[in-house]
Design a protein around this motif. Structure first.
Motif, mmCIF file in Angstrom:
data_model
loop_
_atom_site.group_PDB
_atom_site.id
_atom_site.type_symbol
_atom_site.label_atom_id
_atom_site.label_comp_id
_atom_site.label_asym_id
_atom_site.label_seq_id
_atom_site.Cartn_x
_atom_site.Cartn_y
_atom_site.Cartn_z
ATOM 1 N N GLY A 189 -8.635 -27.851 11.982
ATOM 2 C CA GLY A 189 -7.269 -27.406 12.282
ATOM 3 C C GLY A 189 -7.145 -26.864 13.694
ATOM 4 O O GLY A 189 -6.209 -27.204 14.428
ATOM 5 N N VAL A 190 -8.084 -26.012 14.112
ATOM 6 C CA VAL A 190 -8.052 -25.480 15.480
ATOM 7 C C VAL A 190 -8.369 -26.576 16.488
ATOM 8 O O VAL A 190 -7.825 -26.601 17.599
ATOM 9 C CB VAL A 190 -9.040 -24.295 15.613
ATOM 10 C CG1 VAL A 190 -9.128 -23.817 17.047
ATOM 11 C CG2 VAL A 190 -8.602 -23.147 14.724
ATOM 12 N N SER A 191 -9.241 -27.511 16.087
ATOM 13 C CA SER A 191 -9.595 -28.626 16.974
ATOM 14 C C SER A 191 -8.362 -29.427 17.380
ATOM 15 O O SER A 191 -8.179 -29.763 18.550
ATOM 16 C CB SER A 191 -10.611 -29.531 16.274
ATOM 17 O OG SER A 191 -10.836 -30.707 17.005
ATOM 18 N N VAL A 192 -7.484 -29.725 16.413
ATOM 19 C CA VAL A 192 -6.279 -30.502 16.737
ATOM 20 C C VAL A 192 -5.177 -29.626 17.326
ATOM 21 O O VAL A 192 -4.316 -30.118 18.048
ATOM 22 C CB VAL A 192 -5.751 -31.269 15.499
ATOM 23 C CG1 VAL A 192 -6.704 -32.357 15.100
ATOM 24 C CG2 VAL A 192 -5.473 -30.343 14.334
ATOM 25 N N ALA A 193 -5.212 -28.318 17.032
ATOM 26 C CA ALA A 193 -4.187 -27.420 17.577
ATOM 27 C C ALA A 193 -4.348 -27.262 19.087
ATOM 28 O O ALA A 193 -3.371 -27.251 19.827
ATOM 29 C CB ALA A 193 -4.260 -26.061 16.888
ATOM 30 N N PHE A 194 -5.589 -27.147 19.552
ATOM 31 C CA PHE A 194 -5.847 -26.893 20.972
ATOM 32 C C PHE A 194 -6.607 -28.008 21.658
ATOM 33 O O PHE A 194 -6.899 -27.906 22.851
ATOM 34 C CB PHE A 194 -6.641 -25.591 21.132
ATOM 35 C CG PHE A 194 -5.851 -24.360 20.833
ATOM 36 C CD1 PHE A 194 -4.889 -23.900 21.714
ATOM 37 C CD2 PHE A 194 -6.049 -23.655 19.658
ATOM 38 C CE1 PHE A 194 -4.155 -22.761 21.446
ATOM 39 C CE2 PHE A 194 -5.322 -22.516 19.366
ATOM 40 C CZ PHE A 194 -4.366 -22.072 20.273
ATOM 41 N N GLY A 195 -6.966 -29.056 20.924
ATOM 42 C CA GLY A 195 -7.807 -30.091 21.524
ATOM 43 C C GLY A 195 -9.168 -29.533 21.885
ATOM 44 O O GLY A 195 -9.752 -29.898 22.897
#
Length: 790
Positions: free
Chosen positions: A294-300
């Protein structure tokens, strides 16, 4: 969890079963023979529950899982699969597929989370622009995509003929006071429509879809069960309403809710694999990895996502979960990159690259930004928690739709006149992070140019033009608005993340300070602090870097993240050169915020909602003992126990119906109080009900036996009900003199639900997780009754 009275929560409580080693014959036949009182004492007796019944070993809503039992069950399952794999090729293939299933599940979680994030990004970008106008070439294009094929010049790229504002569409022109008022009116109306639809969907279909979701996910990952919080309806409604809430222009972000969305994906996909569907501890390993995705796609930021899951949300994070989190974050980021939602091959709207080095003396303003971030974080937490408590305890909480509409109206009315609050918060951060180039037409880049001193793409420090001064006071007004409006927005009944608003506050403050330092260096380059490294005509101050450091400081002040925050920020900027400024600002903001209040925003909301969460980072330093916390106290009635082989079905049913405890110690006899084991209420109820239906001769006067060999009974006695298999023969025990700091440590590290207290081998009392939480609250001079799930 021996935790919540049944009449308070309206839910039956958790169950626990320890299925002991069974013979192959018993497993195949389902029920073994029973040895009751016949004429010759050799009639059969059913060892009930040799085959686990539906419901036994599962958990009810608002209960804590038994980590020790779940891990033990998984080890038994794995051992059995390994032993069978040597018997046949089919069993070997099953063993391989079982080992591979975790990686396959991570692949599916990453694909689904990345796809949903791309859908949310594209939809939110389009609907945000819809408030200002529409594309005639195709209404589904946002402003930027609409103008891609236009023949307009670079400086007029936002004024292409294909894009029409609402005044141009309705009145035929976009100039004048009436056109401005019409655009203003349409902006507010669209914002109100989006927020109204979002709050109605949340209220009507998925109440759990509101808020950021991270406090609840932290609680769920610690072992608590909230049925439906990660379900299908929550996923669908959260995805739709997140787009609507972000598009409405409210001061909120989509990054926190994206963690909730990814965890919903992980929970739903767990049902495809038996290993994860039937084991709550294994499922939480998947949810930890999903939070990283989730954080990976939120902030790249795939690495930042893994560290965020480890530092901020996860309770149990073995090495295997670290690898799988990394894989899930990688797949999610790759999926989002393939979708390319912003059309610039970047995963986020505010990706930026800086090339100029920073100077050691700049650490002073960076640390000042850290202090500002810590002060803002502490102020925000206190104010937001006070407002949310007021919402819970007054009539305000009864009107969630009205509250959302009022806050949206105020936000939209204040936002439209200022171009920096009118644009989406992600675009604002992108603008603030930007390092001014020759072709930039933003007000923030309207410097007095001297092109004779320009070398390549690097522009020297220049005198600020009128556009920069206009932008400064507009940004100052935007800062004041963001600081206060975010307090009332976070916690409303719409999906609302806190990362983006916090970063916006810090980025505005950082940009203001950066421009101030830049102008100071330009006009006073002969000062001692500048003379050594900032000569005339040099590009020595980067205001965008100050904005980035300020964003990290404010986000750190609110969430108290450190390592993961720095990694996320440097993944955003693509440069390792700025790690030291980011570290300095993040640590300073944490120290300042911790000096004012120890809790981050998520921990504060966990305590406000009364979730049973034992914070692993806090030390328990009081000199109390187990006997001071256990129940019963000296003035209380004696502890309710069940004897191992002398009580009848009627006696046990009377105890169950007259008490609200979720489990009972089993002792040799009431006189000796020697401990045998522990049995859970839910298991008892299910076992007795099934025995009455399926076992002949079980009546109210039947003796319940928790031992292997039951004492001989008179020939005329009814059948004996043998329930040894639901008895936990290894309950965790401590002595009455055990210091509470050790007991608290045991509860944290083993994930216990209850612990029995003994003295010289005799049972004295019981300590539950709720007792521990109440005791910690009491020692901190807080209301112990606040530790109730609300």
């Amino acid at each position: 969890l021996l935790f919540f009275p049944l009449n308070d929560c309206k839910h039956s409580l958790s169950s626990r079963t320890r299925i002991l080693g069974m013979s192959t014959q018993a497993r195949q036949s389902g029920f073994s023979s029973y040895n009751g009182g016949g004429m010759n004492g050799t009639s059969t007796m059913m060892d009930f529950l040799e085959e686990p019944l539906p419901g036994v070993g599962t958990y009810e809503d608002f209960n804590t899982i038994d980590w020790v039992r779940e891990k033990s069950r998984d080890r038994d399952r794995h051992r059995e699969i390994t032993n069978r794999s040597k018997e046949s090729t089919w069993a070997l293939l099953h063993s391989v597929s079982d080992a591979f299933s975790g990686w396959l599940l991570m692949l599916l979680v990453g694909l689904l989370a990345g796809s949903l994030a791309g859908l949310i990004d594209i939809s939110a970008h389009w609907m945000t622009d819809l408030k200002e106008g529409v594309c005639l070439a195709g209404f589904w294009f946002n402003h930027e995509h609409c103008c891609w094929k236009s023949n307009t010049t670079f400086t007029d790229r936002d004024k292409c003929p294909e894009w029409k504002s609402w005044s141009q569409l309705i009145l035929g022109h976009g100039e004048g006071a009436f056109a401005y008022i019409l655009n203003y009116f349409m902006y507010v109306i669209w914002a109100l429509m989006f927020s109204l639809l979002a709050v109605l969907l949340v209220k009507g279909f998925a109440p759990y879809a509101c808020g950021s979701g991270i406090p609840e996910i932290k609680t769920i990952l610690s072992g608590f069960i909230i049925r439906g919080y990660l379900g299908k309806w929550t996923l669908v409604i959260k995805t739709i309403t997140l787009v609507l809430a972000v598009s409405s222009g409210l001061s909120l972000g989509k990054e926190g809710p994206l963690v909730h969305v990814a965890c919903c994906c992980g929970n739903i996909l767990c049902h495809l694999f038996t290993k994860y569907r039937k084991n709550e501890a294994k499922r939480r390993e998947v949810l930890s990895a999903a939070a990283a995705a989730g954080v990976s796609v939120a902030f790249g930021a795939p690495i930042g996502g893994v560290l965020f899951s480890l530092e901020e949300v996860s309770y149990y994070f073995p090495l295997k979960t670290l690898w799988r989190s990394f894989f899930a974050a990688l797949v999610a980021a790759f999926t989002l990159r393939s979708i390319n939602p912003f059309g610039n091959s970047r995963l986020v709207l505010f990706y930026v690259e800086f090339h100029m080095p920073w100077h050691l003396l700049e650490l002073v303003p960076f640390i000042l930004l850290g202090i500002f971030g810590g002060l803002w974080g502490a102020f925000f937490i206190r104010s937001n928690i006070a407002w949310c408590r007021r919402r819970k305890t007054t009539r305000l909480g009864k009107y969630p739709v009205l509250e959302v509409l009022v806050v949206t109206a105020i936000t939209a009315i204040l936002a439209f006149p200022n171009e920096y609050t009118r644009m989406s918060t992600s675009e604002l951060i992108s603008e603030l992070f930007n390092d001014c180039g020759i072709l930039d037409s933003s007000k923030l880049c309207e410097y007095v140019n001297d092109f004779n001193s320009t070398k390549g793409d690097d522009l020297p420090d220049r005198a600020a033009g009128p556009g920069v001064y206009t932008a400064m006071w507009q940004l100052a007004l935007a800062l004041i608005m963001k600081v206060f409006i975010t307090i009332f927005t976070f916690g409303m009944k719409v999906p609302s993340g806190l990362f983006i608003p916090s970063m916006a506050v810090g980025a505005i403050a950082g940009r203001l300070l950066g421009v101030a330092v830049e102008q100071l260096a330009f006009y006073h380059h002969d000062w001692a602090i500048f003379s050594g490294w900032c000569s005339p005509g040099a590009d020595c101050i980067t205001p965008g870097l100050y904005a980035m450091v300020g964003a990290a400081a404010c986000l750190g002040g609110v969430t108290r993240m450190t390592v993961s925050l720095v990694v996320i920020m440097f993944e955003l900027t693509g440069g390792l050169e700025y790690i030291v400024p980011l570290m300095a600002a993040a640590m300073t903001s944490k120290w300042v915020a911790d000096a004012i209040g120890r809790e981050g925003i998520y921990d504060a909301h966990i305590r406000l909602n009364g979730y049973p969460f034992l914070e692993a980072k806090e030390e328990f330093s009081h000199k109390t003992r187990a006997m001071d916390v256990m129940r019963p106290r000296k003035s209380d009635p004696a502890l309710t126990v069940i004897t191992q082989d002398t009580m009848t079905v009627e006696d046990v049913e009377a105890i169950v119906s007259s008490t609200t405890y979720s489990g009972y110690p089993v002792v040799v006899s009431r006189a000796s109080q020697r401990l045998v084991g522990f049995v859970l209420r839910r298991d008892l109820i299910i076992s007795i009900e099934n025995a009455r239906k399926k076992q002949d001769g079980i009546v109210s006067t039947s003796v319940i036996c928790f031992t292997d060999y039951c004492p001989p009974l008179p020939p005329s006695s009814p059948s004996v009900l043998k329930l040894r298999s639901i008895l936990d023969l290894s309950p965790f025990t401590v002595t009455d003199e055990t210091p509470m700091e050790i007991v608290v440590d045991i509860f944290r590290k083993l994930g216990l639900r209850q612990c029995l207290v003994t003295h010289n081998g005799k049972l004295l009392g019981i300590i539950t997780k709720k007792d521990v939480l109440k005791h910690i609250a009491q020692m901190a001079n807080q209301d112990p009754e606040s530790i109730l799930f609300n």
